[in-house]
Write an enzyme that holds these catalytic residues in place. Structure first.
Site, PDB file in Angstrom:
ATOM      1  N   ARG A 130       0.857  -1.134  -0.081  1.00 52.90           N
ATOM      2  CA  ARG A 130      -0.031   0.190  -0.086  1.00 52.90           C
ATOM      3  C   ARG A 130       0.972   1.132  -0.010  1.00 52.90           C
ATOM      4  O   ARG A 130       2.028   1.049   0.391  1.00 52.90           O
ATOM      5  CB  ARG A 130      -1.038   0.003   1.382  1.00 52.90           C
ATOM      6  CG  ARG A 130      -0.106   0.278   2.637  1.00 52.90           C
ATOM      7  CD  ARG A 130      -1.197   0.008   3.868  1.00 52.90           C
ATOM      8  NE  ARG A 130      -0.390   0.504   4.837  1.00 52.90           N
ATOM      9  CZ  ARG A 130      -0.346   1.545   5.681  1.00 52.90           C
ATOM     10  NH1 ARG A 130      -0.941   2.409   5.008  1.00 52.90           N
ATOM     11  NH2 ARG A 130       0.237   1.564   6.831  1.00 52.90           N
ATOM     12  N   ARG A 157      -2.955  10.478   2.344  1.00 57.14           N
ATOM     13  CA  ARG A 157      -3.754  11.574   3.258  1.00 57.14           C
ATOM     14  C   ARG A 157      -4.465  12.476   2.611  1.00 57.14           C
ATOM     15  O   ARG A 157      -3.661  13.580   2.208  1.00 57.14           O
ATOM     16  CB  ARG A 157      -2.756  11.815   4.564  1.00 57.14           C
ATOM     17  CG  ARG A 157      -1.999  10.731   5.240  1.00 57.14           C
ATOM     18  CD  ARG A 157      -1.084  11.328   6.237  1.00 57.14           C
ATOM     19  NE  ARG A 157      -0.323  10.297   6.788  1.00 57.14           N
ATOM     20  CZ  ARG A 157       0.524  10.623   7.730  1.00 57.14           C
ATOM     21  NH1 ARG A 157       1.148  11.926   7.769  1.00 57.14           N
ATOM     22  NH2 ARG A 157       1.354   9.399   8.321  1.00 57.14           N
ATOM     23  N   ARG A 211      19.692  -6.626   1.007  1.00 62.88           N
ATOM     24  CA  ARG A 211      20.184  -5.325   0.513  1.00 62.88           C
ATOM     25  C   ARG A 211      20.953  -4.800   1.461  1.00 62.88           C
ATOM     26  O   ARG A 211      20.709  -4.727   2.510  1.00 62.88           O
ATOM     27  CB  ARG A 211      18.930  -4.471   0.082  1.00 62.88           C
ATOM     28  CG  ARG A 211      18.474  -4.970  -1.030  1.00 62.88           C
ATOM     29  CD  ARG A 211      19.108  -4.737  -2.363  1.00 62.88           C
ATOM     30  NE  ARG A 211      19.212  -3.289  -3.083  1.00 62.88           N
ATOM     31  CZ  ARG A 211      20.168  -2.840  -3.848  1.00 62.88           C
ATOM     32  NH1 ARG A 211      20.888  -3.660  -4.304  1.00 62.88           N
ATOM     33  NH2 ARG A 211      19.923  -1.543  -4.267  1.00 62.88           N
ATOM     34  N   ARG A 238      18.741   9.300  -0.478  1.00 65.41           N
ATOM     35  CA  ARG A 238      18.380  10.563   0.409  1.00 65.41           C
ATOM     36  C   ARG A 238      19.723  10.997   1.069  1.00 65.41           C
ATOM     37  O   ARG A 238      20.826  10.429   1.136  1.00 65.41           O
ATOM     38  CB  ARG A 238      17.648  10.128   1.601  1.00 65.41           C
ATOM     39  CG  ARG A 238      17.952   8.949   2.528  1.00 65.41           C
ATOM     40  CD  ARG A 238      16.894   8.710   3.372  1.00 65.41           C
ATOM     41  NE  ARG A 238      17.301   7.661   4.235  1.00 65.41           N
ATOM     42  CZ  ARG A 238      16.388   7.270   5.397  1.00 65.41           C
ATOM     43  NH1 ARG A 238      15.346   7.543   5.698  1.00 65.41           N
ATOM     44  NH2 ARG A 238      17.061   6.282   5.982  1.00 65.41           N
ATOM     45  N   GLU A 265      22.834   8.046   1.488  1.00 65.32           N
ATOM     46  CA  GLU A 265      22.779   6.944   1.516  1.00 65.32           C
ATOM     47  C   GLU A 265      22.710   6.203  -0.104  1.00 65.32           C
ATOM     48  O   GLU A 265      22.052   6.781  -0.778  1.00 65.32           O
ATOM     49  CB  GLU A 265      21.315   6.790   2.278  1.00 65.32           C
ATOM     50  CG  GLU A 265      21.626   6.842   3.550  1.00 65.32           C
ATOM     51  CD  GLU A 265      20.131   6.246   4.571  1.00 65.32           C
ATOM     52  OE1 GLU A 265      19.510   5.596   3.741  1.00 65.32           O
ATOM     53  OE2 GLU A 265      19.977   6.675   5.409  1.00 65.32           O
ATOM     54  N   TYR A 277      12.951  -7.923   8.917  1.00 62.03           N
ATOM     55  CA  TYR A 277      13.428  -6.465   9.234  1.00 62.03           C
ATOM     56  C   TYR A 277      12.462  -6.209  10.349  1.00 62.03           C
ATOM     57  O   TYR A 277      11.162  -6.232  10.558  1.00 62.03           O
ATOM     58  CB  TYR A 277      12.971  -5.859   8.092  1.00 62.03           C
ATOM     59  CG  TYR A 277      13.372  -4.414   8.526  1.00 62.03           C
ATOM     60  CD1 TYR A 277      14.778  -4.003   8.564  1.00 62.03           C
ATOM     61  CD2 TYR A 277      12.365  -3.385   8.721  1.00 62.03           C
ATOM     62  CE1 TYR A 277      15.010  -2.659   8.786  1.00 62.03           C
ATOM     63  CE2 TYR A 277      12.512  -1.928   8.922  1.00 62.03           C
ATOM     64  CZ  TYR A 277      13.907  -1.730   9.107  1.00 62.03           C
ATOM     65  OH  TYR A 277      14.404  -0.388   9.229  1.00 62.03           O
ATOM     66  N   ASP A 282      11.427  -2.926  12.854  1.00 61.87           N
ATOM     67  CA  ASP A 282      11.482  -1.378  13.414  1.00 61.87           C
ATOM     68  C   ASP A 282      11.987  -1.250  14.732  1.00 61.87           C
ATOM     69  O   ASP A 282      12.086  -2.581  15.361  1.00 61.87           O
ATOM     70  CB  ASP A 282      10.277  -0.811  13.525  1.00 61.87           C
ATOM     71  CG  ASP A 282       9.994  -0.039  11.939  1.00 61.87           C
ATOM     72  OD1 ASP A 282      10.833   0.092  11.134  1.00 61.87           O
ATOM     73  OD2 ASP A 282       8.608  -0.030  11.494  1.00 61.87           O
TER      74      ASP A 282
END
Length: 366
Positions: A170, A174, A247, A278, A298, A346, A348
């Site tokens: 997704r 907003r 990666r 970025r 990066e 992964y 957070d």
């Protein structure tokens, strides 16, 4: 002889060590790097807290985790509001009414929705077979071309039409003027840096740096009854079934002789001809005061041995390979595999803390 030897001093290892000590166990942490705190390591340079392994912004809706980290550090109210840069123009992220106004000049949610739906109708995508089709079916071609395509292809090293659709399940839209990238209840940066947070979680638990567990496995196995291993599970088993894929990222840190380099903490570069994804300007994280500044560019990269493993490639092939290693892991009666590399998943930061708090219940039974 310790009750537990923890291999790795990142957030997972630190939290597990803390909880085991609170349970009355003796614990030793060993770390192959020359510093604690893993990839959330922050280094003070010119009075600026530099996120050495890329931007880390703590965000969570898990009240237990938020209360836990606030025992060990005070958090500021930093809000992540990145910008995207494409062909000389800035666009707000995540995609919100500011973004839609910048792209189409629209001012109401109804106008924005109609623009997006109009573009989706033009594409007439009947069946989604790749990431490009998935993204266009969600946000239309204009947003995809300017803000998704180049960034994603750099991130994964492949064209979007050659990437599986599940990578982008997704793309949040907003229809309000809200630039807060995260929807979580709590958000901020630990004042004094993440290394300070991890140091406080570890407390007075013994830590040995520059120690590679796999290089002296037999020696370390004699030091504790149970090993909590947070390194790569395939490396633990000497790549018996082959290597799991990742990666990686290459960070180009630069000291700039000016007060500020860019107008925002995080700016994404979404053009494919710009090699980095970025630029981060670190002094924004804690509003550090200095006459100079530090930035990081990066560069995504294919993982090669010796590089840091950042993003597990959780496709069907790699997940099946991980299952083989996990089955071997279950046969190791005195070894527990945890964290991002141990579980090939992964996490957070809040998720890895929650995982550690949950895993301790099982570890204490070993």
């Amino acid at each position: 002889m310790y009750d537990y030897l923890i291999v790795g001093s990142g957030l997972y290892g630190a939290v597990v060590a803390n909880e085991l000590k609170k349970a009355g166990k003796s614990v030793l942490i060993i770390e192959k790097r020359n510093h604690i705190s893993g990839n959330v390591y922050t280094d003070l340079r010119d009075n600026i807290h530099v996120h050495v392994y890329g931007a880390h912004i703590f965000h969570t809706s898990n009240e237990e985790v938020w209360n836990y980290v606030n025992k060990y550090a005070k958090f500021n109210n930093f809000i992540n509001s990145p910008l995207a840069y494409y062909e000389g123009k800035y666009y707000h992220m995540p995609f919100n009414m500011n973004t839609f106004h910048e792209i189409w000049g629209v001012s109401t949610p109804e106008e924005a929705r109609e623009k997006i739906e109009e573009e989706k109708r033009k594409e007439n995508i009947k069946e989604i077979t790749n990431l490009e089709e998935q993204a266009i079916s969600l946000v239309g071609r204009t947003i995809y071309e300017r803000l998704v395509k180049g960034y994603t292809e750099k991130q994964w090293g492949r064209e979007c039409k050659d990437l599986p659709s599940f990578i982008i399940k997704r793309l949040p839209l907003r229809f309000e003027y809200n630039n807060n990238y995260f929807n979580d209840t709590y958000q901020g940066i630990p004042i004094g840096g993440y290394t300070n947070l991890v140091k406080n979680i570890i407390g007075d638990i013994e830590v040995k740096l520059n120690e590679d567990y796999l290089a002296r496995r037999d020696y370390w196995n004699e030091k504790a009854k149970v090993i909590i291993y947070t390194g790569a599970i395939d490396e633990f088993f000497d790549y018996k079934f082959g290597e799991l894929e990742y990666r990686s990222l290459r960070f180009e840190l630069e000291r700039i002789e000016k007060e500020y380099y860019q107008k925002n903490c995080v700016i994404n570069y979404t053009e494919s001809n710009v090699p980095y994804t970025r630029i981060i300007e670190h002094k924004y994280f804690e509003d550090d005061r200095s006459n100079v500044t530090w930035i990081t560019k990066e560069y995504p990269a294919d993982y090669q041995k010796g590089m840091e493993k950042f993003y597990p490639i959780n496709d069907e092939k790699n997940n099946n390979l991980y299952k083989k290693y996990a089955e071997l892991g279950h046969l190791e009666k005195n070894v527990f595999f945890g964290g991002r590399l141990g579980k090939y998943k992964y996490f957070d930061m809040d998720d890895v803390i929650a995982e550690a708090l949950n895993d301790v219940k099982e570890i204490l039974k070993m």
